[in-house]
Design a protein around this motif. Structure first.
Motif, PDB file in Angstrom:
ATOM      1  N   HIS A  94       1.141  -1.376   0.224  1.00 12.92           N
ATOM      2  CA  HIS A  94       0.259   0.019   0.108  1.00 12.92           C
ATOM      3  C   HIS A  94       0.548   0.910  -0.081  1.00 12.92           C
ATOM      4  N   GLN A  95       1.886   1.343   0.821  1.00 20.18           N
ATOM      5  CA  GLN A  95       2.471   2.429   0.848  1.00 20.18           C
ATOM      6  C   GLN A  95       3.373   2.177  -0.304  1.00 20.18           C
ATOM      7  N   ARG A  96       4.339   1.307  -0.862  1.00 19.01           N
ATOM      8  CA  ARG A  96       5.129   1.638  -2.441  1.00 19.01           C
ATOM      9  C   ARG A  96       3.753   1.795  -3.244  1.00 19.01           C
ATOM     10  N   LEU A  97       2.889   1.427  -3.417  1.00 20.90           N
ATOM     11  CA  LEU A  97       1.670   2.350  -4.665  1.00 20.90           C
ATOM     12  C   LEU A  97       1.429   3.561  -4.144  1.00 20.90           C
ATOM     13  N   THR A  98       0.904   3.863  -2.749  1.00 19.87           N
ATOM     14  CA  THR A  98       0.796   5.444  -2.277  1.00 19.87           C
ATOM     15  C   THR A  98       2.501   6.613  -2.784  1.00 19.87           C
ATOM     16  N   GLU A  99       3.473   5.983  -2.872  1.00 20.24           N
ATOM     17  CA  GLU A  99       4.783   7.028  -3.312  1.00 20.24           C
ATOM     18  C   GLU A  99       4.822   6.965  -4.508  1.00 20.24           C
ATOM     19  N   ARG A 100       4.081   5.689  -5.407  1.00 18.11           N
ATOM     20  CA  ARG A 100       3.932   5.601  -6.955  1.00 18.11           C
ATOM     21  C   ARG A 100       3.396   6.800  -7.469  1.00 18.11           C
ATOM     22  N   PHE A 101       2.376   7.188  -6.970  1.00 13.42           N
ATOM     23  CA  PHE A 101       0.748   7.421  -7.032  1.00 13.42           C
ATOM     24  C   PHE A 101       1.688   8.972  -7.086  1.00 13.42           C
ATOM     25  N   VAL A 102       2.070   8.963  -5.860  1.00 13.26           N
ATOM     26  CA  VAL A 102       2.102  10.746  -5.619  1.00 13.26           C
ATOM     27  C   VAL A 102       3.317  10.853  -5.626  1.00 13.26           C
ATOM     28  N   ASN A 103       4.575  10.466  -5.856  1.00 12.12           N
ATOM     29  CA  ASN A 103       6.156  11.013  -5.855  1.00 12.12           C
ATOM     30  C   ASN A 103       6.495  10.674  -7.051  1.00 12.12           C
ATOM     31  N   ARG A 104       6.004   9.315  -7.345  1.00  6.57           N
ATOM     32  CA  ARG A 104       6.622   8.847  -8.676  1.00  6.57           C
ATOM     33  C   ARG A 104       4.913   8.204  -9.954  1.00  6.57           C
ATOM     34  N   ARG A 105       5.109   9.567 -10.451  1.00  3.48           N
ATOM     35  CA  ARG A 105       3.281   9.469 -10.855  1.00  3.48           C
ATOM     36  C   ARG A 105       3.905   8.550 -12.519  1.00  3.48           C
ATOM     37  N   THR A 106       4.671   8.724 -12.939  1.00  6.98           N
ATOM     38  CA  THR A 106       5.199   7.764 -13.793  1.00  6.98           C
ATOM     39  C   THR A 106       5.133   6.268 -13.960  1.00  6.98           C
ATOM     40  N   ALA A 107       5.913   5.513 -12.529  1.00  2.28           N
ATOM     41  CA  ALA A 107       6.119   4.385 -12.363  1.00  2.28           C
ATOM     42  C   ALA A 107       5.663   3.125 -13.079  1.00  2.28           C
ATOM     43  N   VAL A 108       4.339   3.903 -12.354  1.00  2.00           N
ATOM     44  CA  VAL A 108       3.315   2.125 -12.539  1.00  2.00           C
ATOM     45  C   VAL A 108       2.358   2.673 -14.286  1.00  2.00           C
ATOM     46  N   LEU A 109       2.413   3.793 -14.744  1.00  2.00           N
ATOM     47  CA  LEU A 109       1.675   3.391 -15.686  1.00  2.00           C
ATOM     48  C   LEU A 109       3.146   3.388 -17.051  1.00  2.00           C
TER      49      LEU A 109
END
Length: 863
Positions: free
Chosen positions: A495-510
């Motif tokens: 959950h924390q990793r997803l939150t970090e990516r969504f907020v601070n690294r918005r390109t990684a998952v996409l």
């Protein structure tokens, strides 16, 4: 051949087995007939069935409810615990057991539910229609038949279950409950236009993450709910949505099983899923189960699909599906899956025979082979068991080990290896506490990316299940607590990793899940040449060259840079259109010319290849100044290049034909395909001299080797065909609509082949041939062909026969009906003989290579 150490021959008396099955089912029916306390509460979602069951549970001195998901069991456990106190309520699932001494109320998954109800005053089975599920249905069926409360029994499920309840539980009191609110179809919409309080449903973890990331970009964020999260993490995500902190929730289809949320709209990212065996379209009842999450109590809800981007595709509900979902009308269940729940453990052969036994009740079907039985068979056939699985106790213990769920979703073979390793320790007694603690500690690490954490969560769930077994692990309670704590930490880390990516690294998952598909981002070209992504300046165009802004190189702008690069051809074409429009106005390609109105701006002449013609400016533009002429030529060339985009598949063939590594035979075929605009009769393709290992290269280039033709399906669309005709690359007759079947057998248009008095598009003909070969491949020399597909395309019976004859299929004679017989005539039996199609090429069909062209010279040398 390896010899099995276990004799699998069934050692049983068939008559004794039949009497035992008959006795079992007669007991079920007689028990049901005399039990008037069974209530079947049936209806669609949002009818208050689960709420009613909770009320009835709390109204009795004891009770148990079986749920399809542990998340749902945990949710109801939290509710009942607030009403009855921690000491009175137990939660029992495969991976978690919270069971205070003397607990009177049990909230369980169906697998962990006492088979006979455990002697409780009240017993309820939720989502009982899952008895028709191929994977877990036999467990629900067993509980439906046997789980009974002393004072009251309640079966909760969809209305489709009613015929089965009447047949299997004759004295049950059936209650129909209407939905509190209406559910209406809202069509499809883009992600950026979804209404607030929407739930998005996807059927893969990757799509869930990608949609959550895009919603964060467009609407500020989204909650995520999946079966792989711990209950604590799931509750935190749900609270984000329920509290209004975010207006969107993204979930898997687990949302359809009882999670009560304040959702007003449900949007499907897809209408198909992989069910463990194949990728298939959802059944209407499954669609309704998920769509029914929209609208709670008396608040109406809507459902629809998502459009746009590579993720969502173009799936749409059919009119029949919309009607069924809105009106809650589905085909009733006619049979449920059943498997012997109390098999004999005399030997492995007897156990397997009992598990594969067929029921004697017409409403019950034998369950498909589940993974536990598949694992048992693999172990029994191998060398992992040794020679000590001979006593009933050891057979029972082995079967319990095989029932370990495949949390890692690795399939029967890999899961059987894990169970075999587990059995090596269980056969000796117990798993040591030190060994189990070491395995859990190996997994209890929160470092790593999303995929790594998901894999560890699945693995630790296996150990949580193992630790719940009372006779498998020493220091069971301590090890179970460690496994639960490790799962919670891993889920929280995820959950924390997803939150970090969504907020601070918005390109990684996409970027990982969408393959750099930034099609949903808004990209604009200003009048002064500046390029804006989501309103932010990201660079500018110098002529037709994109220059990145110096301040746009930080990590937070990677997605916007990718979007600009992705949209660069569109941006350049836009500038070309503006520039050309300022000088010429609207342009079109027709009859080998570029026209503005009725005036010729440029002529189209043959270039290096058919898909790369060149432009020659009209004579009236010769008087322009050199600088202005060069500027207009550059703009016109850019516009023309964009207009030729539909011919990209043809260009791929031409480029591959110039690669020496492809081999002379493949290059010759590619040259022929390119020169004939993507369609060549098979007898003229020279396939006989092309090695089989070269054919995957042709498939990668989009070439289909059919029964009668070699063709490129992408070039059979109306756009490419019309463009080839317009630029003069293909002078054969054109069929603008490129219909599947047309009338007339003379002057056949490009992309068609003759079929009697009609003509059929070559890809549609190949579809008929493949369907026929599938029928032929079922083993019989003579076979029946269904003409329904051909009829739906528009082929007449005579044309169908003539077409199939060309591919080697021969119809037999129709057998007349005997005198006095009634009914349809016997179907025509067909045979097949391979046509002579791979001989040396013959010059027929299609235009010859142009004299003097590079393709004609090279094709001549290769031949």
């Amino acid at each position: 051949m390896r010899t099995s150490r276990v004799d699998l021959a069934p050692k049983r008396c068939p008559h004794l087995r039949a009497r035992r099955l008959a006795s079992t089912f007669s007991h079920v029916v007689s028990h049901s007939d005399t039990d008037s306390r069974v209530r079947a509460v049936l209806g669609p979602t949002n009818t208050g069935k689960t709420h009613l069951a909770i009320e009835r549970l709390c109204g009795h001195s004891s009770g148990a409810i079986g749920f399809p998901l542990r998340l749902l069991a945990r949710e109801v456990y939290d509710k009942v615990r607030k009403l009855k106190g921690d000491a009175s309520v137990a939660l029992i699932t495969g991976e978690e057991r919270v069971e205070p001494p003397g607990a009177r109320y049990l909230l369980c998954t169906v697998e962990a539910m006492p088979r006979d109800g455990g002697g409780k005053a009240f017993v309820a089975l939720d989502e009982a229609q899952l008895s028709a599920d191929p994977e877990r249905g036999h467990i629900f069926t067993d509980r439906l038949l046997h789980a009974r409360g002393r004072e009251e029994t309640m079966l909760l499920g969809a209305a489709t279950l009613e015929p089965m309840v009447r047949a299997l539980v004759p004295r049950a009191q059936i209650e129909d409950r209407p939905r509190f609110s209406t559910l209406r179809h809202a069509g499809s919409s883009k992600l950026s236009r979804l209404p607030p309080r929407s739930a998005l449903v996807a059927f893969s973890v990757e799509h869930v993450y990608a949609m959550a990331e895009m919603l964060r970009r467009f609407r500020g964020g989204a909650a995520v709910v999946m079966g792989g999260l711990s209950p604590e993490t799931r509750n935190r995500q749900v609270e984000l949505f329920q509290s209004g902190e975010v207006d969107y929730i993204v979930a898997t289809d687990a949302i359809g099983m009882g999670l009560n949320l304040d959702v007003t709209h449900v949007a499907f990212a897809s209408l198909s899923k992989f069910d463990g065996r194949r990728q298939r379209r959802l059944y209407p009842a499954e669609m309704a189960q998920i769509a029914g999450r929209a609208g709670r109590h008396h608040q109406d809800g809507t459902f629809g699909t998502l459009t746009g981007g590579k993720i969502f595709g173009s799936a749409e509900f059919t009119e029949e599906e919309v009607y069924a979902i809105e009106e809650h009308r589905f085909a009733p269940l006619t049979q449920l899956y059943w498997r012997e729940a109390q098999p004999r453990f005399d030997s492995l052969a007897t156990l397997i025979a009992d598990l594969e036994a067929k029921p004697d009740v017409e409403q019950l079907l034998p369950a498909p082979e589940a993974i536990d039985l598949a694992v048992l068979k693999r172990l029994a056939e191998g060398d992992a068991l040794g020679s000590d699985v001979t006593t009933p106790g050891m057979v029972r213990r082995l079967w319990e080990a095989c029932q370990l769920p495949d949390f890692r979703q690795q399939g029967p073979d890999m899961h059987a290896r894990f169970v075999a390793r587990l059995w090596q320790d269980l056969r000796q007694g117990h798993l040591g506490a030190d060994y189990v603690a070491a395995r859990i500690a190996e997994l209890d690490r929160t470092q790593g990316d999303i995929d790594t954490l998901q894999g560890r969560i699945a693995a630790v769930r296996s150990w949580a299940y193992i630790c719940q077994r009372p006779d498998w692990v020493l220091a069971r309670d301590e090890m179970a607590a460690r496994a639960r704590a490790a799962e919670a930490r891993l889920s929280d880390a995820l959950h924390q990793r997803l939150t970090e990516r969504f907020v601070n690294r918005r390109t990684a998952v996409l970027m990982k899940t969408m393959g750099k598909d930034a099609g949903l981002l808004r990209v604009a070209l200003e009048e002064d040449g500046r390029v804006l992504v989501e309103g932010e300046h990201i660079g500018h165009l110098e002529g037709f060259r994109f220059v990145v802004d110096a301040e746009a190189s930080n990590e937070d702008r990677k997605l916007m840079l990718a979007a600009a690069e992705r949209h660069l051809p569109e941006l350049l074409a836009e500038k070309a259109r503006r520039l050309v429009a300022s000088e010429f106005g609207d342009l079109r390609i027709e009859a080998g010319k570029v026209l503005r109105g009725q005036h010729t701006v440029a002529t189209i002449e043959p270039g290096k290849s058919p898909a790369r013609p060149r432009l020659v400016l009209g004579r009236e533009l010769a008087a322009l100044a050199p600088a202005q002429r060069a500027r207009l030529t550059e703009a016109l060339d850019r516009w023309f290049e964009n207009a030729l985009a539909p011919l990209a598949p043809l260009r791929k063939l031409e480029e591959a034909a110039l690669d020496p590594s492809a081999g002379s035979e493949v290059r010759a075929l590619l040259l022929t395909l390119a020169d004939r605009a993507g369609t060549v009769p098979r007898e003229g393709a020279g396939l006989a001299v092309i090695a089989k290992e070269k054919r995957p290269l042709l498939r990668r280039l989009g070439v289909t080797i059919g029964s009668l033709d070699v063709f490129v399906p992408a070039l059979l669309k109306p756009g490419p065909r019309a463009l080839l005709r317009a630029i003069g690359a293909d002078r054969r007759p054109l069929r603008p609509g490129m219909e599947a079947v047309i009338e007339g057998a003379k002057n056949i248009p490009a992309g068609y082949r003759r079929a009697g008095s009609q003509a059929i598009r070559v890809d549609m003909a190949e579809k008929l041939f493949r369907a026929a070969h599938e029928q032929r491949g079922r083993g019989s020399r003579s076979f029946v062909l269904d003409p329904a597909l051909a009829t739906s395309m528009g082929l007449t019976p005579d044309s169908f026969v003539r077409l199939m004859r060309d591919a080697g299929f021969r119809p037999g004679h129709t057998r007349p009906q005997p005198q006095g017989a009634f009914g349809p005539p016997a179907p025509v039996l067909w045979t097949w003989r391979a046509p002579r199609k791979d001989q040396a090429p013959r010059r027929e069909g299609g235009p010859p290579p142009r004299e003097g062209s590079a393709f004609a010279a090279l094709a001549g040398l290769l031949r």
